[in-house]
Design an enzyme around this catalytic site. Structure first.
Site, PDB file in Angstrom:
ATOM      1  N   GLY A   1      35.917  52.332  25.208  1.00 14.25           N
ATOM      2  CA  GLY A   1      36.339  52.395  26.611  1.00 14.25           C
ATOM      3  C   GLY A   1      36.575  53.843  27.008  1.00 14.25           C
ATOM      4  O   GLY A   1      37.456  54.148  27.810  1.00 14.25           O
TER       5      GLY A   1
ATOM      6  N   HIS B   1      56.641  44.448  28.270  1.00 11.41           N
ATOM      7  CA  HIS B   1      57.553  45.587  28.455  1.00 11.41           C
ATOM      8  C   HIS B   1      59.032  45.181  28.528  1.00 11.41           C
ATOM      9  O   HIS B   1      59.869  45.728  27.830  1.00 11.41           O
ATOM     10  CB  HIS B   1      57.218  46.354  29.739  1.00 11.41           C
TER      11      HIS B   1
HETATM   12  C1  BG6 Z   1      51.404  48.553  33.122  1.00  7.14           C
HETATM   13  C2  BG6 Z   1      51.116  47.453  34.094  1.00  7.14           C
HETATM   14  O1  BG6 Z   1      51.520  48.054  31.821  1.00  7.14           O
HETATM   15  O2  BG6 Z   1      52.615  49.193  33.485  1.00  7.14           O
HETATM   16  C3  BG6 Z   1      51.050  47.986  35.508  1.00  7.14           C
HETATM   17  O3  BG6 Z   1      49.886  46.833  33.745  1.00  7.14           O
HETATM   18  C4  BG6 Z   1      52.298  48.763  35.858  1.00  7.14           C
HETATM   19  O4  BG6 Z   1      50.844  46.932  36.434  1.00  7.14           O
HETATM   20  C5  BG6 Z   1      52.583  49.786  34.774  1.00  7.14           C
HETATM   21  O5  BG6 Z   1      52.084  49.399  37.095  1.00  7.14           O
HETATM   22  C6  BG6 Z   1      53.935  50.449  35.007  1.00  7.14           C
HETATM   23  O6  BG6 Z   1      54.107  51.453  34.038  1.00  7.14           O
HETATM   24  P1  BG6 Z   1      54.773  52.837  34.375  1.00  7.14           P
HETATM   25  O7  BG6 Z   1      54.802  53.566  33.085  1.00  7.14           O
HETATM   26  O8  BG6 Z   1      53.909  53.481  35.424  1.00  7.14           O
HETATM   27  O9  BG6 Z   1      56.124  52.504  34.923  1.00  7.14           O
END
Ligand code: BG6
Length: 462
Positions: free
Chosen positions: A11, A228
């Site tokens: 990728g 997360h």
């Molecule tokens: C990603 C999600 O894992 O995390 C996204 O797929 C989201 O939808 C992003 O916007 C948010 O991460 P960060 O680090 O920008 O807060």
């Protein structure tokens, strides 16, 4: 790590590689952290891209021209969906006799199985050490995650597998660990005797940002909460590990996940709400979609430390502003004592702000300046702020060093899918999705979810 290694990026022309991986790899290179890296091989199948074109893409991604860095790269054009084309890569790799291989799957999840199978097969004839890095989403539900794990197990050992959750690379998230386990004053109060509830939020002002093909199939619960936010919860709630190593840390995290109260399908509305922002269909040019762009879930950890303390997790797109935070809300002082002060003071709070900035606040109550000794106390806060290091940089170094502490183990992935699965099942059969205005804090149903418990959503900056 003193051994030589090469990095292979599947990728290599995609958004993740261009926006995150190349800049991070370049930053490590500039810090002399890649001295043992003999080659970086990027793969991609776009017809009009050859090595020369690829270097232009790389230059755009790292925003500078650096011939010595560029000389580290090779570009292998191949279609990873086609079994016969893996030979191109196999031939290139056969030039590296001693190096460890680090394979990075920065590709859509639909390609994971094909890559793992084909790669695993041809690697059988290679003696080289290897690591495989897999991006989220790892699976689409419990069943597909289990299936993917089983496939990986055929070809790779668990200690070779790095399932990435970039939130774990964030400075503040690692600071939870630091704050909890290096300060006796916090550890003593980190339990149900003192804490009323905990809120973990990842609120975003942005929308789907051109990722509709992925997002509309997935939705907020899978995209953010299953991985997360549940990962953050496990770090906030874990017991101190006996020693700092990847096994012990992950053993403690999985214990938390195993202690989460199962949500029965019929009880889902009591524990979870979802929403879609008004205009999602128009923005994304869809005639119909039940995909949630907002989700909030209440979880309970049934163990001695946390019994009865709700953990509220929420995430959403097109909200008022970006705020990623963990807010620990302490209990109110007992009513009896509030009589001394002739008022009911606010609860004390420890807040971890993960984004946009990296900060920790401690909010407590003090008599107002110049007030009488018995005046109603007002909230006062102490704050620590620190710079942010790109999460991927931390994680990339850990991969190179072979430290899996901040990566998700097989059992953690499956357990976190198990936690959200009843909610996914319930929502799949329910056509009614609440709509919330763009620029708001989400659907009113989410307000009700927490208000029913006599609480309210908190924000670190007002
Ligand atoms: C990603 C999600 O894992 O995390 C996204 O797929 C989201 O939808 C992003 O916007 C948010 O991460 P960060 O680090 O920008 O807060």
């Amino acid at each position: 790590m003193n051994n030589k290694f090469i990095i292979v990026i599947f990728g290599g022309l995609g958004d993740l590689a261009q926006n995150k991986l190349y800049p991070v790899i370049y930053s490590l290179y500039k810090k002399y952290r890649l001295l043992n890296c003999t080659k970086i091989i990027s793969t991609g199948r776009r017809p009009n891209v050859d090595k020369e074109e690829f270097l232009k893409i790389l230059e755009k991604s790292i925003k500078t021209h650096d011939d010595s860095f560029f000389s580290l790269f090779d570009f292998v054009k191949f279609d990873l969906e086609k079994e016969e084309e893996y030979n191109h890569l196999k031939n290139v790799l056969s030039n590296f006799k001693e190096e460890e291989f680090i394979f990075y799957l920065a590709t859509p999840p639909t390609t994971f199985e094909t890559i793992i199978k084909n790669l695993g097969e041809f690697l059988k004839s290679f003696p080289n050490k290897r690591k495989i890095v897999i991006e989220k989403p790892f699976g689409y539900d419990l069943y597909s995650a289990q299936k993917l794990n089983q496939l990986i197990k055929i070809y790779f050992k668990e200690e070779e597998v790095y399932r990435i959750d970039h939130f774990l690379g964030k400075e503040t998230v690692q600071n939870i660990f630091g704050l909890r386990f290096s300060n006796i004053i916090f550890e003593g109060i980190w339990n149900r005797n003192f804490i009323d509830h905990i809120q973990i939020s990842a609120l975003e002002d942005i929308g789907v940002e051109g990722r509709l093909g992925y997002y509309d199939k997935v939705g907020a619960l899978r995209d953010m909460i299953q991985n997360h936010l549940i990962q953050i919860l496990s770090i906030v709630a874990m017991e101190p590990p006996c020693c700092i190593n990847e096994k012990e840390i992950r053993d403690e995290k999985i214990k938390v996940l195993k202690s989460i109260r199962e949500i029965k399908r019929e009880d889902v509305p009591l524990y979870a709400v979802r929403g879609q922002y008004e205009g999602y269909l128009i923005d994304e040019n869809l005639s119909q979609s039940n995909t949630e762009t907002y989700a909030a879930v209440k979880l309970f950890i049934e163990n001695l430390r946390w019994d009865g303390v709700p953990f509220y997790l929420r995430t959403g797109k097109k909200l008022k502003r970006k705020e990623t935070s963990i807010i620990i809300v302490f209990k109110k002082i007992p009513g009896l004592f509030s009589k001394i002060l002739d008022c009911m003071p606010q609860e004390d709070i420890i807040g971890f702000k993960i984004a946009p900035e990296n900060k920790i606040i401690l909010s407590f109550q003090l008599r107002p300046l110049g007030g009488s000794m018995l005046s109603c106390p007002v909230s006062t806060s102490m704050e620590w702020t620190g710079p942010n290091i790109e999460a991927y940089e931390t994680l990339f170094m850990d991969i190179i060093e072979g430290d899996q502490s901040l990566f998700i183990r097989e059992d953690e992935i499956e357990k976190s899918w198990e936690i959200v699965q009843p909610i996914l099942d319930f929502w799949k059969d329910d056509p009614n999705i609440p709509i919330y205005p763009q620029g708001s804090w989400g659907p009113k149903e989410a307000e009700e979810l927490i208000r029913r418990d006599g609480r309210e959503w908190r924000y670190i900056d007002g």
